[in-house]
Write a protein that holds these residues in place. Structure first.
Motif, PDB file in Angstrom:
ATOM      1  N   ASN A  79     -19.031 -31.945 -35.714  1.00  0.00           N
ATOM      2  CA  ASN A  79     -19.563 -32.785 -34.621  1.00  0.00           C
ATOM      3  C   ASN A  79     -20.889 -32.100 -34.011  1.00  0.00           C
ATOM      4  O   ASN A  79     -21.910 -32.713 -33.916  1.00  0.00           O
ATOM      5  CB  ASN A  79     -18.602 -33.103 -33.480  1.00  0.00           C
ATOM      6  N   ASP A  80     -20.571 -30.682 -33.758  1.00  0.00           N
ATOM      7  CA  ASP A  80     -21.752 -30.068 -33.274  1.00  0.00           C
ATOM      8  C   ASP A  80     -22.735 -29.944 -34.374  1.00  0.00           C
ATOM      9  O   ASP A  80     -23.963 -29.942 -33.873  1.00  0.00           O
ATOM     10  CB  ASP A  80     -21.302 -28.580 -32.910  1.00  0.00           C
ATOM     11  N   LEU A  81     -22.606 -29.825 -35.657  1.00  0.00           N
ATOM     12  CA  LEU A  81     -23.743 -29.821 -36.643  1.00  0.00           C
ATOM     13  C   LEU A  81     -24.373 -31.054 -36.736  1.00  0.00           C
ATOM     14  O   LEU A  81     -25.478 -31.223 -36.684  1.00  0.00           O
ATOM     15  CB  LEU A  81     -22.904 -29.491 -38.031  1.00  0.00           C
ATOM     16  N   HIS A  82     -23.617 -32.234 -36.536  1.00  0.00           N
ATOM     17  CA  HIS A  82     -24.025 -33.448 -36.410  1.00  0.00           C
ATOM     18  C   HIS A  82     -25.267 -33.603 -35.306  1.00  0.00           C
ATOM     19  O   HIS A  82     -26.352 -34.102 -35.669  1.00  0.00           O
ATOM     20  CB  HIS A  82     -23.168 -34.609 -36.025  1.00  0.00           C
ATOM     21  N   LYS A  83     -24.772 -33.061 -34.187  1.00  0.00           N
ATOM     22  CA  LYS A  83     -25.816 -32.972 -33.323  1.00  0.00           C
ATOM     23  C   LYS A  83     -26.931 -31.859 -33.138  1.00  0.00           C
ATOM     24  O   LYS A  83     -27.799 -31.782 -32.420  1.00  0.00           O
ATOM     25  CB  LYS A  83     -24.991 -32.817 -31.635  1.00  0.00           C
ATOM     26  N   GLY A  84     -26.667 -30.943 -34.096  1.00  0.00           N
ATOM     27  CA  GLY A  84     -27.624 -29.564 -34.002  1.00  0.00           C
ATOM     28  C   GLY A  84     -27.289 -28.647 -33.054  1.00  0.00           C
ATOM     29  O   GLY A  84     -28.280 -28.025 -32.545  1.00  0.00           O
ATOM     30  N   ARG A  85     -26.202 -28.741 -32.369  1.00  0.00           N
ATOM     31  CA  ARG A  85     -25.798 -27.940 -31.149  1.00  0.00           C
ATOM     32  C   ARG A  85     -25.735 -26.676 -31.475  1.00  0.00           C
ATOM     33  O   ARG A  85     -24.545 -26.149 -32.426  1.00  0.00           O
ATOM     34  CB  ARG A  85     -24.718 -28.487 -30.281  1.00  0.00           C
ATOM     35  N   ASP A  86     -26.299 -25.508 -30.979  1.00  0.00           N
ATOM     36  CA  ASP A  86     -26.230 -24.317 -31.149  1.00  0.00           C
ATOM     37  C   ASP A  86     -25.860 -23.707 -32.689  1.00  0.00           C
ATOM     38  O   ASP A  86     -25.341 -22.921 -33.012  1.00  0.00           O
ATOM     39  CB  ASP A  86     -25.157 -23.667 -30.510  1.00  0.00           C
ATOM     40  N   SER A  87     -26.752 -24.381 -33.529  1.00  0.00           N
ATOM     41  CA  SER A  87     -26.490 -24.122 -34.973  1.00  0.00           C
ATOM     42  C   SER A  87     -27.681 -23.304 -35.671  1.00  0.00           C
ATOM     43  O   SER A  87     -27.666 -23.356 -36.762  1.00  0.00           O
ATOM     44  CB  SER A  87     -26.458 -25.419 -35.761  1.00  0.00           C
ATOM     45  N   GLY A  88     -28.683 -22.871 -34.518  1.00  0.00           N
ATOM     46  CA  GLY A  88     -30.087 -22.034 -35.287  1.00  0.00           C
ATOM     47  C   GLY A  88     -30.956 -22.677 -35.748  1.00  0.00           C
ATOM     48  O   GLY A  88     -30.946 -24.122 -36.133  1.00  0.00           O
ATOM     49  N   ALA A  89     -32.011 -22.043 -36.279  1.00  0.00           N
ATOM     50  CA  ALA A  89     -33.147 -22.483 -36.687  1.00  0.00           C
ATOM     51  C   ALA A  89     -33.505 -23.240 -38.173  1.00  0.00           C
ATOM     52  O   ALA A  89     -33.822 -24.370 -38.516  1.00  0.00           O
ATOM     53  CB  ALA A  89     -34.458 -21.588 -36.557  1.00  0.00           C
ATOM     54  N   VAL A  90     -32.573 -22.500 -38.923  1.00  0.00           N
ATOM     55  CA  VAL A  90     -32.334 -22.800 -40.270  1.00  0.00           C
ATOM     56  C   VAL A  90     -31.766 -24.463 -40.500  1.00  0.00           C
ATOM     57  O   VAL A  90     -32.351 -25.295 -41.003  1.00  0.00           O
ATOM     58  CB  VAL A  90     -31.501 -21.918 -41.033  1.00  0.00           C
ATOM     59  N   TRP A  91     -30.696 -24.673 -39.492  1.00  0.00           N
ATOM     60  CA  TRP A  91     -30.097 -26.025 -39.682  1.00  0.00           C
ATOM     61  C   TRP A  91     -30.888 -27.007 -39.163  1.00  0.00           C
ATOM     62  O   TRP A  91     -30.906 -28.216 -39.357  1.00  0.00           O
ATOM     63  CB  TRP A  91     -28.656 -25.720 -38.952  1.00  0.00           C
ATOM     64  N   LYS A  92     -31.727 -26.648 -38.096  1.00  0.00           N
ATOM     65  CA  LYS A  92     -32.592 -27.552 -37.347  1.00  0.00           C
ATOM     66  C   LYS A  92     -33.593 -28.029 -38.384  1.00  0.00           C
ATOM     67  O   LYS A  92     -34.208 -29.145 -38.432  1.00  0.00           O
ATOM     68  CB  LYS A  92     -33.190 -26.927 -36.157  1.00  0.00           C
TER      69      LYS A  92
END
Length: 199
Positions: A135-148
């Motif tokens: 769920n947090d990956l879906h929202k981009g929460r606290d996942s870092g610049a590469v995931w963004k």
């Protein structure tokens, strides 16, 4: 490359291939996010309290206003003593003689508080499980610049997929009379729900 019917079809299938797994994950996590309150979660909390050896902190004297980092020797000691692995480069906060380090991450978070003068250490880590992680990956929460960056590229690929799909619908609409009524329905359903049922 010449812009043609074949080009649009090629862009469509290539963008669909790029988006396939991502769209499945985002659709699934869209459901889990929509029903987050109904999915039981038992967070796993790990806590440690201890004292950092004086010799490891002897030469470490942060000052007010800076964003200090833990010395490498302290990071090694934490890993060996408690299995706490803190990636280098994590800067904390310094206030009234206490060092505080927040470490949010997808699916959980952690924090560490240290008083250099006494060596007193408190650490807590919370893991909310795989559903919360996705769920947090879906929202981009606290996942870092590469995931963004991945999310941005994925979004562009989805836009290409949708626009080329619309072009394909338009080209074949003369042979399929239901094309535009169904397309219009796809626009009207969310519009009516937003106007009538969302307050």
């Amino acid at each position: 490359m010449t812009f043609s019917w074949g080009t649009v079809r090629q862009w469509h299938w290539m963008s669909s291939a790029v988006c396939l797994v991502g769209m499945l994950l985002f659709a699934v996590t869209g459901i889990t996010l929509n029903h987050a309150a109904e999915i039981p979660v038992e967070p796993e909390v790990v806590s440690h309290e201890g004292t950092v050896p004086e010799q490891l902190l002897r030469d470490w004297q942060p000052s007010a206003g800076e964003t200090p980092q833990l010395p490498a020797a302290v990071l090694d000691w934490l890993a060996a003593e408690y299995g706490i692995h803190i990636p280098g480069g994590h800067a904390g906060e310094w206030d009234s003689g206490e060092f505080y380090l927040a470490m949010p991450r997808p699916g959980g978070d952690a924090w560490l508080a240290l008083i250099p003068e006494t060596g007193e250490l408190i650490y807590e880590s919370t893991d909310r499980g795989w559903i919360a992680y996705l769920n947090d990956l879906h929202k981009g929460r606290d996942s870092g610049a590469v995931w963004k960056w991945f999310l941005d590229i994925f979004a562009i690929a989805c836009i290409v997929f949708c626009l080329t799909g619309f072009w394909l619908l338009w080209r074949q609409s003369s042979r399929r009379v239901s094309t535009w009524p169904v397309t219009a329905l796809g626009v009207l359903i969310p519009l009516v729900i937003a106007l009538v049922f969302i307050h």
